[in-house]
Structure formats: C-alpha cells, structure tokens
Design an enzyme around this catalytic site. Sequence first.
Site, PDB file in Angstrom:
ATOM      1  CG  HIS A 174      -0.487   0.293   2.500  1.00 19.38           C
ATOM      2  ND1 HIS A 174       0.172  -0.614   3.276  1.00 19.38           N
ATOM      3  CD2 HIS A 174      -0.519   1.432   3.224  1.00 19.38           C
ATOM      4  CE1 HIS A 174       0.513  -0.059   4.422  1.00 19.38           C
ATOM      5  NE2 HIS A 174       0.107   1.183   4.424  1.00 19.38           N
ATOM      6  CD  GLU A 212       4.054   1.695  12.103  1.00 20.12           C
ATOM      7  OE1 GLU A 212       2.826   1.661  12.067  1.00 20.12           O
ATOM      8  OE2 GLU A 212       4.769   0.678  12.058  1.00 20.12           O
ATOM      9  CG  ASP A 231       4.864  -5.414   9.735  1.00 17.39           C
ATOM     10  OD1 ASP A 231       3.954  -5.866   9.013  1.00 17.39           O
ATOM     11  OD2 ASP A 231       4.688  -4.483  10.551  1.00 17.39           O
ATOM     12  CG  HIS A 236       5.528  -0.969   3.620  1.00 15.72           C
ATOM     13  ND1 HIS A 236       4.661  -1.431   2.672  1.00 15.72           N
ATOM     14  CD2 HIS A 236       4.922  -1.214   4.817  1.00 15.72           C
ATOM     15  CE1 HIS A 236       3.573  -1.933   3.259  1.00 15.72           C
ATOM     16  NE2 HIS A 236       3.715  -1.809   4.559  1.00 15.72           N
ATOM     17  CE  LYS A 336       4.479  -2.433  14.273  1.00 18.40           C
ATOM     18  NZ  LYS A 336       3.625  -1.580  13.427  1.00 18.40           N
TER      19      LYS A 336
HETATM   20  C1  BG6 Z   1       1.512  -2.370   7.537  1.00 17.54           C
HETATM   21  C2  BG6 Z   1       2.225  -3.034   8.674  1.00 17.54           C
HETATM   22  O1  BG6 Z   1       1.889  -2.932   6.309  1.00 17.54           O
HETATM   23  O2  BG6 Z   1       1.828  -0.991   7.521  1.00 17.54           O
HETATM   24  C3  BG6 Z   1       1.898  -2.375   9.996  1.00 17.54           C
HETATM   25  O3  BG6 Z   1       1.858  -4.399   8.726  1.00 17.54           O
HETATM   26  C4  BG6 Z   1       2.112  -0.883   9.910  1.00 17.54           C
HETATM   27  O4  BG6 Z   1       2.683  -2.921  11.050  1.00 17.54           O
HETATM   28  C5  BG6 Z   1       1.421  -0.300   8.689  1.00 17.54           C
HETATM   29  O5  BG6 Z   1       1.604  -0.293  11.096  1.00 17.54           O
HETATM   30  C6  BG6 Z   1       1.773   1.157   8.499  1.00 17.54           C
HETATM   31  O6  BG6 Z   1       1.007   1.694   7.441  1.00 17.54           O
HETATM   32  P1  BG6 Z   1       0.675   3.230   7.369  1.00 17.54           P
HETATM   33  O7  BG6 Z   1       0.062   3.422   6.032  1.00 17.54           O
HETATM   34  O8  BG6 Z   1      -0.252   3.526   8.491  1.00 17.54           O
HETATM   35  O9  BG6 Z   1       1.978   3.934   7.523  1.00 17.54           O
END
Ligand code: BG6
Length: 485
Positions: A174, A212, A231, A236, A336
């Site tokens: 995403h 995060e 993860d 990402h 995190k």
């Molecule tokens: C997800 C992870 O793919 O992305 C999560 O599994 C993470 O651990 C999340 O919190 C973060 O996504 P975003 O779009 O909120 O930064």
Amino acid sequence: MHIHAPFELVLFGGLGDLSLRKLMPALYMLHYDNRLPQGKIYAVTRQSPEPDAFRKQIESSLKSHVAAPYLELSKLDAFLDSVHCLTLNVNDDDGYDHLPGILSQEDINRVYYMSTGSNLYMPVCRGLQKAGLIKSNSKIVLEKPIGYDLKSAQEINDTVAEFFSESQIYRIDHYLGKETVQNLMVLRFANSLFESQWNQHYIDHIQITISESLGVEKRAEFYEHVGAMRDMFQNHLLQLLCITAMEPPAKLEPDAVRDEKVKVLKSLKPIVDRMINDNVVRGQYDSGVADGHPVPRYRDEPGVHEKSNTETFVAAKVEIDNWRWAGVPFYLRTGKRLADRMCEIVVQFKELPHSIFPLQHKNTMANKLIFRLQPDDGVRLMLCEKRVGPGMSVRPMNLSLNPSNHKQARVPEAYERLLFDVLSGNATLFLRDDELVEAWRWVDPILKYWEEIDQRPEPYTSGSWGPAAATLLLARDGRLWDENS
Ligand code: BG6
C-alpha cells in the site's frame, strides 16, 4: 481508466482488521466519488452473522474510519446495500460448491482479495478452481508479507501460478498507493531540473524513514513471527527505495516500471556475514512514553514472549552497485514506538566544493529535497538564502513545492487508488513475481544470520528515535538522521 462493470469483489478475511479499517472505507470513498460502477462486494466470513449485525458492523467501521463530511446517509445506504456476507469455510474443498449459485456465472470483472495469511492461498485457489470460478477476467490480490523468507515466497509464487496467470496476480504494497510516491515519479520524470541532478555526481546520500509511534497493539500473535524486517523493510522500505533509485522507465506501463524496479533490487549490494553487524541495526522497544502516556516494553506487551528476540526497529546502510548510484549510501530505517509517526524520503545533495560566503558553515539543513508521505504529504526543497539586512549571512529556507492553497482536492487514501487500479486492471503499482523474489533474496541472509545468533535486539526507549547504534550508523560516515527539518 475506468472499472469494467459489473464487477464482483470477494474479500477473504472480510471482517478482519485490514478489511474493516482500510478496505471497506476505501471502497466507500470510491463509491462516494462515483468511481465505483455497479457491482457487488462480498465479505467472506467463517460463520454467518445475523444480516442486521453484519450490516451494522460494516457501517460502524465506516463511521469510525471515514471523515465525517463524507458520511452522507443516502450514499452510505447505497454502499451498504452493495456489501454482502459470504459464509465459507475456506479449508473445506466442498464448501465452495455453493458459490456458483451466488457469484455470477459470467466471465465478469471479478477480484479475489486475499486479506489473509498466505497459508490460505492454496486452499482458496483450489476451492475456487474446483467450483469453476477462476475465469480469464478473474484477478487475485495478495497482501503482504508474501512469504516468510526467500524459499517460502518462491513456493507461494509457484502455488498461485498454478491457478492464475501472472497478469491476473496483483501483489499489493500500500505504500506505492500513497500520493507522494506518485508525485515523486512525476517530479523525477517530468522535470529535467531534478532528473539531471539525480545521480552520484550531485547526491551525497538518501535517507528513507518510516517511523510509527504506535506499538505492536493487538497484533502480537502476527508480529512475533514477523518483526520489522518482514513487516516493513522487505516490502515498504525497499519499494520506496526502488521508486527513488530506478532508471526512467520507457513508458508508464506495468512491465516497463517493474523491469526498472527489479534492476534496482538486483543491483543492491548484498549484506552478508560480518557485514551485517556493521551495516544493519535492529532494535526492540523498551518502556517509555508515547503520545504523552507511559507505555510498556515490547516484551511486556500482551501476547509477546517474555524473552522475545523479535525486532521492532531496523536501520540499514544500503548501497546500489550501478553507475547512477555508486558511492551514494541509502540509509533506511523503520520502527515502532518511535518519537513520531512520519514517513519521509530525504535526498541530500552534495556540498559545494568551495563557499564564497564566510558565514555559510557546513549547512546540513539546506541543499535537500524532502518527500513527505505522512502524516501530511508534500514536497519541500531546502535551499540557502541571504538573511535580510546588512552583511552576507546565509540561512536555510524551506520552499514548499505544493503550497497549501494549491491543494484543494482531497488526497485519496493509498488503498482507494490501489483498489481502483485492480478493478480497472492497471498493475503498474503492484509487484511482479520476480520483484518479490529479488527483495526476499536481499533480506534473506540478514534474517538467517539473526536467527542463528539468536540475540536480543538492542533495546531503545519508547518515544526515542531508536537504538544508539542507528545514530552511529550515520555518525560513522559523518552524517545525521534528518529529524528536525
Ligand atoms: C503495515 C504493517 O503494512 O503498515 C503495519 O503491517 C504498519 O505494522 C502499517 O503499522 C503502516 O502503514 P501506514 O500506512 O499507516 O503507515
């Protein structure tokens, strides 16, 4: 691009966390914007809830995750009318026999969205095929993490390929749907100003941070086996690296873009054996403060093993062995319970060979281009300017490349864009099989090494910017993480 109507979207894991928090709200917003043509959405559940309770559950997730101004009663009702519950035990091969009576028999635009663990891909594909529900216009979306290591990722690719052709498979990340990522491509490939500077002659280094402030929340069962490398980093962060570093594709078409991303992944300098400790830092959060409240250490979170060695932070110095990037380090980090929630790509240009201004010290605040993906999105160019007044004092200035008065349109959520792309058959922002394999190939030796040494990652205080070793990773090269600009 438009979506071929009628469509059917079958969401496996239909009442799961991702579906309720992200997918349903994204689908609702597409409906709100009149971009979703006539179609049906099926949420697959193991047990059948009461119809009223099902509708209420979807409705309440929309009310919690869609901004109030968009919650119009008539739109909400029409959307909820298109969402249905599909009860199925996905592991029971015969369970699929009743689906042809519910789903269309025609070869329509149908998407199977696997918001489940990858262990369910095989039974689901088998069941759908047995029921004659995989047709030429069917597509399947696979959520990350796809696999646990290189071997399992290859196995998953092979398994799904028995049922769907590569052009029907959409591996979603995403982060590629975030607005600034597309803007990065436009700024790079539509402006000679940036593209001409985009190489080792002018760029000193690049930093990519996804931080995060949240902890593991209620996902310990999942996260304990995964950790930050699988993860966030393997997918990402490496995807953001690819978009930043890739050569200009010949066309904005799926294979042209993915060819270039694969080349970046294949050019990553392997980090193996002894190099791992010098170039990769892993951490685990200790107790501390998040958003003004005391929070426990990772090992004390519910569901986490008291001696867990799962990493909640990873930082790495990554190099790309090609002509464009030789000698330009990419510093990547994610974690995190860090000081802030943010995601930025910082491109730091080289210093001038000689300064004619006596008061221009080594100015790390300027000479950089910052792509901010969240929490607010935008692009800033940090330059030097003259301080007003007598003398020739130089100071950094912040040039926003998207002033707020130009941003009138609503910025769509990443999943809105990506769901629209799947439904309209555009795979440009999705990973191809070889891309997935190359990303795993690079992280695999690091994961194996950590498994062998079986040590606790370096603890860091919740609410900080991670372990001291991550600061040293850059300090050793005379650099600092960009945390204050
Ligand atoms: C997800 C992870 O793919 O992305 C999560 O599994 C993470 O651990 C999340 O919190 C973060 O996504 P975003 O779009 O909120 O930064």
